[in-house]
Design a protein around this motif. Structure first.
Motif, PDB file in Angstrom:
ATOM      1  N   VAL A 156       0.858  -1.181   0.000  1.00 43.69           N
ATOM      2  CA  VAL A 156       0.000   0.000   0.000  1.00 43.69           C
ATOM      3  C   VAL A 156       0.895   1.234   0.000  1.00 43.69           C
ATOM      4  O   VAL A 156       1.840   1.328   0.773  1.00 43.69           O
ATOM      5  CB  VAL A 156      -0.940   0.016   1.225  1.00 43.69           C
ATOM      6  CG1 VAL A 156      -1.749   1.292   1.273  1.00 43.69           C
ATOM      7  CG2 VAL A 156      -1.850  -1.200   1.201  1.00 43.69           C
ATOM      8  N   ARG A 157       0.584   2.164  -0.874  1.00 47.28           N
ATOM      9  CA  ARG A 157       1.379   3.391  -0.987  1.00 47.28           C
ATOM     10  C   ARG A 157       0.603   4.562  -0.384  1.00 47.28           C
ATOM     11  O   ARG A 157      -0.525   4.833  -0.771  1.00 47.28           O
ATOM     12  CB  ARG A 157       1.692   3.684  -2.449  1.00 47.28           C
ATOM     13  CG  ARG A 157       2.540   2.610  -3.079  1.00 47.28           C
ATOM     14  CD  ARG A 157       2.919   2.980  -4.505  1.00 47.28           C
ATOM     15  NE  ARG A 157       3.532   1.882  -5.202  1.00 47.28           N
ATOM     16  CZ  ARG A 157       4.797   1.523  -5.107  1.00 47.28           C
ATOM     17  NH1 ARG A 157       5.605   2.179  -4.308  1.00 47.28           N
ATOM     18  NH2 ARG A 157       5.273   0.510  -5.790  1.00 47.28           N
ATOM     19  N   PHE A 158       1.252   5.215   0.577  1.00 50.21           N
ATOM     20  CA  PHE A 158       0.723   6.430   1.185  1.00 50.21           C
ATOM     21  C   PHE A 158       1.699   7.558   0.823  1.00 50.21           C
ATOM     22  O   PHE A 158       2.770   7.630   1.379  1.00 50.21           O
ATOM     23  CB  PHE A 158       0.647   6.303   2.703  1.00 50.21           C
ATOM     24  CG  PHE A 158      -0.268   5.235   3.202  1.00 50.21           C
ATOM     25  CD1 PHE A 158       0.207   3.991   3.558  1.00 50.21           C
ATOM     26  CD2 PHE A 158      -1.626   5.468   3.320  1.00 50.21           C
ATOM     27  CE1 PHE A 158      -0.635   3.002   4.038  1.00 50.21           C
ATOM     28  CE2 PHE A 158      -2.482   4.502   3.801  1.00 50.21           C
ATOM     29  CZ  PHE A 158      -1.982   3.259   4.154  1.00 50.21           C
ATOM     30  N   LYS A 159       1.334   8.377  -0.130  1.00 47.77           N
ATOM     31  CA  LYS A 159       2.221   9.457  -0.564  1.00 47.77           C
ATOM     32  C   LYS A 159       1.438  10.770  -0.542  1.00 47.77           C
ATOM     33  O   LYS A 159       0.340  10.841  -1.101  1.00 47.77           O
ATOM     34  CB  LYS A 159       2.734   9.157  -1.970  1.00 47.77           C
ATOM     35  CG  LYS A 159       3.783  10.109  -2.469  1.00 47.77           C
ATOM     36  CD  LYS A 159       4.330   9.634  -3.817  1.00 47.77           C
ATOM     37  CE  LYS A 159       5.393  10.561  -4.317  1.00 47.77           C
ATOM     38  NZ  LYS A 159       5.911  10.130  -5.622  1.00 47.77           N
ATOM     39  N   HIS A 160       1.984  11.766   0.123  1.00 44.49           N
ATOM     40  CA  HIS A 160       1.341  13.080   0.252  1.00 44.49           C
ATOM     41  C   HIS A 160      -0.060  12.945   0.851  1.00 44.49           C
ATOM     42  O   HIS A 160      -1.001  13.584   0.403  1.00 44.49           O
ATOM     43  CB  HIS A 160       1.267  13.814  -1.091  1.00 44.49           C
ATOM     44  CG  HIS A 160       2.582  13.951  -1.780  1.00 44.49           C
ATOM     45  ND1 HIS A 160       3.623  14.687  -1.263  1.00 44.49           N
ATOM     46  CD2 HIS A 160       3.037  13.426  -2.951  1.00 44.49           C
ATOM     47  CE1 HIS A 160       4.658  14.614  -2.079  1.00 44.49           C
ATOM     48  NE2 HIS A 160       4.332  13.856  -3.104  1.00 44.49           N
ATOM     49  N   VAL A 161      -0.181  12.116   1.861  1.00 41.04           N
ATOM     50  CA  VAL A 161      -1.466  11.852   2.519  1.00 41.04           C
ATOM     51  C   VAL A 161      -1.599  12.726   3.757  1.00 41.04           C
ATOM     52  O   VAL A 161      -0.628  12.942   4.481  1.00 41.04           O
ATOM     53  CB  VAL A 161      -1.579  10.359   2.914  1.00 41.04           C
ATOM     54  CG1 VAL A 161      -2.843  10.090   3.704  1.00 41.04           C
ATOM     55  CG2 VAL A 161      -1.533   9.487   1.676  1.00 41.04           C
ATOM     56  N   ILE A 162      -2.811  13.206   3.999  1.00 42.12           N
ATOM     57  CA  ILE A 162      -3.094  13.918   5.238  1.00 42.12           C
ATOM     58  C   ILE A 162      -3.728  12.903   6.190  1.00 42.12           C
ATOM     59  O   ILE A 162      -4.814  12.391   5.932  1.00 42.12           O
ATOM     60  CB  ILE A 162      -4.047  15.106   5.002  1.00 42.12           C
ATOM     61  CG1 ILE A 162      -3.373  16.138   4.088  1.00 42.12           C
ATOM     62  CG2 ILE A 162      -4.468  15.736   6.340  1.00 42.12           C
ATOM     63  CD1 ILE A 162      -4.282  17.263   3.655  1.00 42.12           C
ATOM     64  N   PHE A 163      -2.997  12.581   7.273  1.00 39.23           N
ATOM     65  CA  PHE A 163      -3.496  11.671   8.302  1.00 39.23           C
ATOM     66  C   PHE A 163      -3.974  12.507   9.484  1.00 39.23           C
ATOM     67  O   PHE A 163      -3.226  13.338   9.996  1.00 39.23           O
ATOM     68  CB  PHE A 163      -2.387  10.737   8.809  1.00 39.23           C
ATOM     69  CG  PHE A 163      -1.933   9.705   7.828  1.00 39.23           C
ATOM     70  CD1 PHE A 163      -2.662   8.544   7.633  1.00 39.23           C
ATOM     71  CD2 PHE A 163      -0.757   9.866   7.120  1.00 39.23           C
ATOM     72  CE1 PHE A 163      -2.237   7.577   6.747  1.00 39.23           C
ATOM     73  CE2 PHE A 163      -0.317   8.909   6.230  1.00 39.23           C
ATOM     74  CZ  PHE A 163      -1.058   7.758   6.043  1.00 39.23           C
ATOM     75  N   GLU A 164      -5.203  12.292   9.926  1.00 42.91           N
ATOM     76  CA  GLU A 164      -5.712  12.979  11.102  1.00 42.91           C
ATOM     77  C   GLU A 164      -6.369  11.940  12.006  1.00 42.91           C
ATOM     78  O   GLU A 164      -7.387  11.363  11.649  1.00 42.91           O
ATOM     79  CB  GLU A 164      -6.726  14.048  10.686  1.00 42.91           C
ATOM     80  CG  GLU A 164      -7.172  14.931  11.825  1.00 42.91           C
ATOM     81  CD  GLU A 164      -8.104  16.030  11.339  1.00 42.91           C
ATOM     82  OE1 GLU A 164      -9.187  16.168  11.938  1.00 42.91           O
ATOM     83  OE2 GLU A 164      -7.759  16.732  10.377  1.00 42.91           O
ATOM     84  N   ARG A 165      -5.757  11.682  13.175  1.00 43.56           N
ATOM     85  CA  ARG A 165      -6.266  10.704  14.145  1.00 43.56           C
ATOM     86  C   ARG A 165      -6.488   9.326  13.499  1.00 43.56           C
ATOM     87  O   ARG A 165      -7.580   8.774  13.554  1.00 43.56           O
ATOM     88  CB  ARG A 165      -7.533  11.204  14.811  1.00 43.56           C
ATOM     89  CG  ARG A 165      -7.303  12.412  15.719  1.00 43.56           C
ATOM     90  CD  ARG A 165      -8.546  12.821  16.463  1.00 43.56           C
ATOM     91  NE  ARG A 165      -9.656  13.219  15.629  1.00 43.56           N
ATOM     92  CZ  ARG A 165      -9.834  14.434  15.113  1.00 43.56           C
ATOM     93  NH1 ARG A 165      -8.969  15.367  15.353  1.00 43.56           N
ATOM     94  NH2 ARG A 165     -10.890  14.709  14.382  1.00 43.56           N
TER      95      ARG A 165
END
Length: 195
Positions: A156-165
């Motif tokens: 799984v690729r998480f690139k330029h992701v905004i993670f909130e809680r």
């Protein structure tokens, strides 16, 4: 449903119930608006499934739905909760640019092909649970209150992701991010000779 289920650009003021419906020639809800709930519990769709640009204002139930095809949910606005629990798809699944305003569940879903969540917004709460052989991209996505529970996130690729809680604690995550692992696997020793 004999033939294809074509509801393109349809506006429904109430609910749309396709529980256990079967369509061998595909299902089309492209650019449709459903003001009530949509139910495809245990439905079977083959050939193609196009929901691109649909507005689903109520609850969306895709629990145990079988998509024997590619699935296009790009630019879909989910106004209520969306349930994809134990849903199966045999082809490529596209959710780019979609907005999930309510709770969304991908629990024990079976994605046999790659999944694209690039620039998708999960604005309330999302649960990904028990996903195996999960090849997905979340580039540019907004993930608010999203939990990945007991998932294999190796591919799984998480690139330029905004993670909130968000929570990733009970999922398997490789030591290296996929882009770095791919670079090492494909590294050519001949290239270093020229440095």
């Amino acid at each position: 449903i004999d033939g294809k289920a074509d509801f393109e650009k349809v506006k429904m003021g109430g609910d749309a119930d396709f529980q256990e419906a079967e369509s061998a020639e595909g299902g089309y809800l492209t650019r449709s608006t459903i003001a009530g709930n949509i139910n495809l519990f245990m439905a079977k769709i083959s050939k193609t499934a196009y929901f691109r640009g649909a507005t689903l204002l109520g609850k969306a139930n895709f629990e145990q739905t079988c998509f024997n095809c590619h699935m296009d949910f790009q630019e879909v606005e989910f106004g209520g909760d969306a349930n994809f629990e134990k849903m199966v798809t045999t082809g490529i699944s596209k959710f780019q640019w979609s907005i999930f305003s309510g709770y969304v569940y991908f629990s024990n879903s079976g994605f046999e092909g790659p999944v694209n969540f690039d620039e998708t917004s999960f604005l309330t709460k999302g649960v990904f649970k028990g996903l195996r052989n999960f090849y997905a991209s979340f580039e540019g996505a907004i993930l608010k209150n999203v939990a990945f529970r007991d998932c294999d996130l190796t591919n799984v690729r998480f690139k330029h992701v905004i993670f909130e809680r968000c929570a990733l604690s009970t999922s398997y995550w490789d030591d290296k991010i996929p882009e770095h692992r791919d670079l090492e696997v494909n590294k050519n020793p001949q290239i270093e000779l020229f440095h």
